[in-house]
Design an enzyme around this catalytic site. Structure first.
Site, PDB file in Angstrom:
ATOM      1  N   GLU A  80       3.915  -2.265  -4.857  1.00  0.00           N
ATOM      2  CA  GLU A  80       3.997  -3.146  -6.036  1.00  0.00           C
ATOM      3  C   GLU A  80       5.096  -4.202  -5.921  1.00  0.00           C
ATOM      4  O   GLU A  80       5.021  -5.249  -6.556  1.00  0.00           O
ATOM      5  CB  GLU A  80       4.178  -2.323  -7.322  1.00  0.00           C
ATOM      6  CG  GLU A  80       5.524  -1.638  -7.517  1.00  0.00           C
ATOM      7  CD  GLU A  80       5.646  -0.264  -6.853  1.00  0.00           C
ATOM      8  OE1 GLU A  80       4.872   0.019  -5.911  1.00  0.00           O
ATOM      9  OE2 GLU A  80       6.537   0.510  -7.252  1.00  0.00           O
TER      10      GLU A  80
ATOM     11  N   CYS B  17       4.962   6.577  -3.960  1.00  0.00           N
ATOM     12  CA  CYS B  17       6.250   7.246  -3.746  1.00  0.00           C
ATOM     13  C   CYS B  17       6.191   8.683  -4.288  1.00  0.00           C
ATOM     14  O   CYS B  17       5.571   9.530  -3.676  1.00  0.00           O
ATOM     15  CB  CYS B  17       7.384   6.415  -4.340  1.00  0.00           C
ATOM     16  SG  CYS B  17       8.945   6.776  -3.518  1.00  0.00           S
ATOM     17  N   LEU B  18       6.758   8.952  -5.467  1.00  0.00           N
ATOM     18  CA  LEU B  18       6.646  10.300  -6.013  1.00  0.00           C
ATOM     19  C   LEU B  18       5.166  10.687  -6.160  1.00  0.00           C
ATOM     20  O   LEU B  18       4.803  11.849  -5.994  1.00  0.00           O
ATOM     21  CB  LEU B  18       7.348  10.377  -7.380  1.00  0.00           C
ATOM     22  CG  LEU B  18       7.386  11.765  -8.009  1.00  0.00           C
ATOM     23  CD1 LEU B  18       8.328  12.685  -7.251  1.00  0.00           C
ATOM     24  CD2 LEU B  18       7.810  11.693  -9.476  1.00  0.00           C
TER      25      LEU B  18
ATOM     26  N   HIS C 236       6.624   1.356  -1.810  1.00  0.00           N
ATOM     27  CA  HIS C 236       6.260   0.726  -3.088  1.00  0.00           C
ATOM     28  C   HIS C 236       5.514  -0.581  -2.832  1.00  0.00           C
ATOM     29  O   HIS C 236       6.146  -1.641  -2.753  1.00  0.00           O
ATOM     30  CB  HIS C 236       7.521   0.418  -3.895  1.00  0.00           C
ATOM     31  CG  HIS C 236       8.250   1.627  -4.362  1.00  0.00           C
ATOM     32  ND1 HIS C 236       8.157   2.101  -5.648  1.00  0.00           N
ATOM     33  CD2 HIS C 236       9.082   2.472  -3.713  1.00  0.00           C
ATOM     34  CE1 HIS C 236       8.911   3.188  -5.782  1.00  0.00           C
ATOM     35  NE2 HIS C 236       9.477   3.431  -4.616  1.00  0.00           N
TER      36      HIS C 236
HETATM   37  N1  GLN Z   1      12.208  11.167  -6.188  1.00  0.00           N
HETATM   38  C1  GLN Z   1      11.471  10.906  -4.981  1.00  0.00           C
HETATM   39  C2  GLN Z   1      12.399  10.679  -3.801  1.00  0.00           C
HETATM   40  O1  GLN Z   1      13.556  10.401  -3.957  1.00  0.00           O
HETATM   41  C3  GLN Z   1      10.532   9.729  -5.162  1.00  0.00           C
HETATM   42  C4  GLN Z   1      11.250   8.434  -5.377  1.00  0.00           C
HETATM   43  C5  GLN Z   1      10.360   7.354  -5.953  1.00  0.00           C
HETATM   44  O2  GLN Z   1       9.285   7.624  -6.481  1.00  0.00           O
HETATM   45  N2  GLN Z   1      10.828   6.112  -5.896  1.00  0.00           N
HETATM   46  O3  GLN Z   1      11.953  10.785  -2.674  1.00  0.00           O
END
Ligand code: GLN
Length: 544
Positions: free
Chosen positions: A512, A384-385, A510
């Site tokens: 996980e 994700c991030l 995700h």
């Molecule tokens: N902050 C980022 C977004 O909103 C990543 C979110 C996350 O890692 N769950 O896209």
């Protein structure tokens, strides 16, 4: 009234953090392994509608279901143990209960009546408890009640249990009370008094515990069991010891040994048979007898708390067992990473994960980490991030787009390579408004991920507002960062890879959340394998 579904409530006494979720999941595992269709539900007595708006420091990881519920992390344990997906119905909060009752009041459903905790709130709670039972999908519903008995905010839940026991009968509703038996080192004694008090507190609300599960650091002997039974109105065989375990995955076997499943089924008038834990025990054997060892760096900003990245840590346990490798996860705080210390902090690692997250704090350290692993061929998994950081790093350091960024971190960046999703632009409320739950993704042939998943179409769970900006796709691909997974409807980039690097994968979703004991996530399995491959020559050199 006859009930075809049996309800088991798990309450907690004396202190929080005794592991009600693990006990509930272990009991469910034992019942499932005897062929019963069972699910677990969590009732959380706080007023937030869901934990999506809670800081991980407050409440640990926010777990996400296929249908997009942002839930308590205990639901992760339920899925990991049972390998059955949970849903919106599996997590109920006081916020949800009140929201629904107040909406009904506004619609005029209680016209003329005073709306009260009893019966309106308790009816709503009882309804939510029985939704899963009435679906016909389950013979047994285990409901874990968050918090500790005696808490003011738990009262309506305990009252609902009392009513349900009355409504459905003692053979259909039982209460398992999890409690602590502290050891006083000075007196060299285990103490039962706190448990006596917490059972009494339950009784003040009209609920008699049927079974006591006693958390303890030392064996509780026969005398303690007899004492507890006598003072707490519980049969001696229903006093179950739960001694500290080296891994949560040992708890089902420990509960089996103590006979928890047998007492439960007996009280519910259901048949007991020996549970088939073959594949569970095979997993345990692999987990406990690793042939190799690797170290993965987990880079995030909540690293001091085990619970913040719970599902990632558990996924490594599943993937480690699948590879017969012990995976040491080293938590690294991204806020303290910089150009000068990056080599010192990362060079010994066999693989690096940049964790999911929100907000600007610590992101420059994450970008620095991605640069290091990309340049040094260390296997990388960005979640994700972590995927977004990889895109930013590549844009800055390979494309030369100086100060490229996500608009989450810098609204005015000249190169918004990660940008707010179109459908998010009009959103102002924070709760439950991200892109949530399972979405489709189509994989590109010949990519790492298409080999890892061994199929073309996958479905993974999401929780984000920002996305890869497709305006930079051509440039990024020409420079060697390839998009290997796309949402088939919108073209949203779900996965990036760098084919020139031995194993560099970033995913917008995700993985996980979907890893379980019987179904370790293929991406984690492949990442651990790549890290092992990377570590072997390095380790054999250092041994010579
Ligand atoms: N902050 C980022 C977004 O909103 C990543 C979110 C996350 O890692 N769950 O896209």
């Amino acid at each position: 009234m006859t009930s075809t579904t049996k309800y088991i409530f798990v309450t907690g006494g004396v202190t929080s953090s005794l592991g009600k979720g693990i006990i509930a999941a272990s009991l469910a595992k034992l019942l499932q392994a005897q062929g019963y269709r069972v699910t677990i539900q969590k009732l959380d007595p706080y007023i937030n509608v869901d934990p999506g708006t809670l800081n991980p420091y407050e409440h640990g990881e926010c777990y996400v279901t296929n249908d997009g519920a942002e839930t308590d992390l205990d639901l992760g344990h339920y899925e990991r143990f049972l390998n059955v997906p949970t849903s919106q119905a599996n997590n109920v909060t006081t916020g949800k209960i009140y929201q629904s009752v107040i909406e009904k009041e506004r619609r005029g459903e209680f016209l003329g009546k005073t709306v009260q905790v009893i019966p309106h709130i308790t009816n709503e709670i009882k309804e939510r408890i029985q939704i899963l039972g009435k679906s016909g999908d389950y013979e047994i519903v285990i409901t874990e009640i968050g918090g500790t008995v005696g808490d003011i905010e738990s009262l309506p839940y305990i009252e609902s249990v009392r009513q349900l026991k009355w409504d459905l009968g003692d053979q259909n509703v039982i209460v398992v009370h999890l409690t602590l038996i502290p050891y006083l080192a000075a007196a060299r004694e285990l103490k039962t008094k706190p448990t006596q008090h917490s059972v009494k507190t339950l009784m003040e609300s009209g609920v008699q515990a049927d079974i006591l599960v006693c958390r303890t650091e030392h064996e509780i002997g026969d005398a303690i069991r007899a004492k507890l039974a006598r003072f707490c109105n519980v049969h001696k065989e229903a006093i179950i010891q739960s001694i500290d375990a080296s891994t949560i995955y040992d708890v089902p076997n420990m509960m089996l040994e103590e006979g928890l499943d047998k007492v439960v089924l007996n009280k519910l008038g259901l048949k007991w048979s020996a549970p088939d834990l073959t594949s569970w025990n095979e997993f345990l054997a692999r987990h406990k007898n690793p042939k190799n060892e690797i170290t993965i760096g987990l880079i995030g900003k909540y690293v001091e708390l085990q619970d913040s990245y719970k599902s990632i840590l558990e996924s490594f346990i599943h993937a480690g067992a699948a590879n017969e490798v012990k995976v040491n996860v080293e938590s690294i705080h991204s806020e303290y990473l910089n150009k000068d210390n990056i080599k010192l902090k990362l060079s010994h690692l066999d693989g690096v994960v940049v964790a999911p997250g929100f907000g600007v704090r610590g992101i420059e350290g994450k970008i620095e980490a991605v640069k290091y692993v990309r340049e040094h061929n260390i296997p990388y998994l960005g979640i994700c991030l972590g995927m977004q950081m990889a895109v930013i790093e590549y844009s800055r350091n390979v494309l030369g787009l100086e100060d490229a960024n996500s608009t989450e971190m810098n609204k005015n960046t000249r190169y918004p390579v990660i940008d707010l999703m179109e459908e998010q632009k009009a959103v102002t409320n924070k709760g439950g408004t991200m892109r949530l739950g399972a979405w489709d993704c189509k994989l590109k042939e010949g990519s790492i991920v298409s080999e890892v998943y061994n199929k073309t179409n996958i479905e993974e769970r999401h929780r984000h507002r920002y996305e890869y900006n497709n305006q930079y796709k051509e440039q990024l691909e020409a420079a060697g960062m390839i998009s290997t997974g796309l949402n088939p409807e919108t073209g949203l980039v779900e996965i990036i890879e760098i084919p020139e690097h031995p194993w560099f994968v970033g995913v917008q979703y995700h993985p996980e959340y979907k890893s379980t004991v019987s179904n370790p996530h293929p991406l984690f399995v492949a990442f651990v394998k790549a890290a092992l491959k990377y570590s072997l020559p390095k380790n054999s050199v250092s041994m010579t």
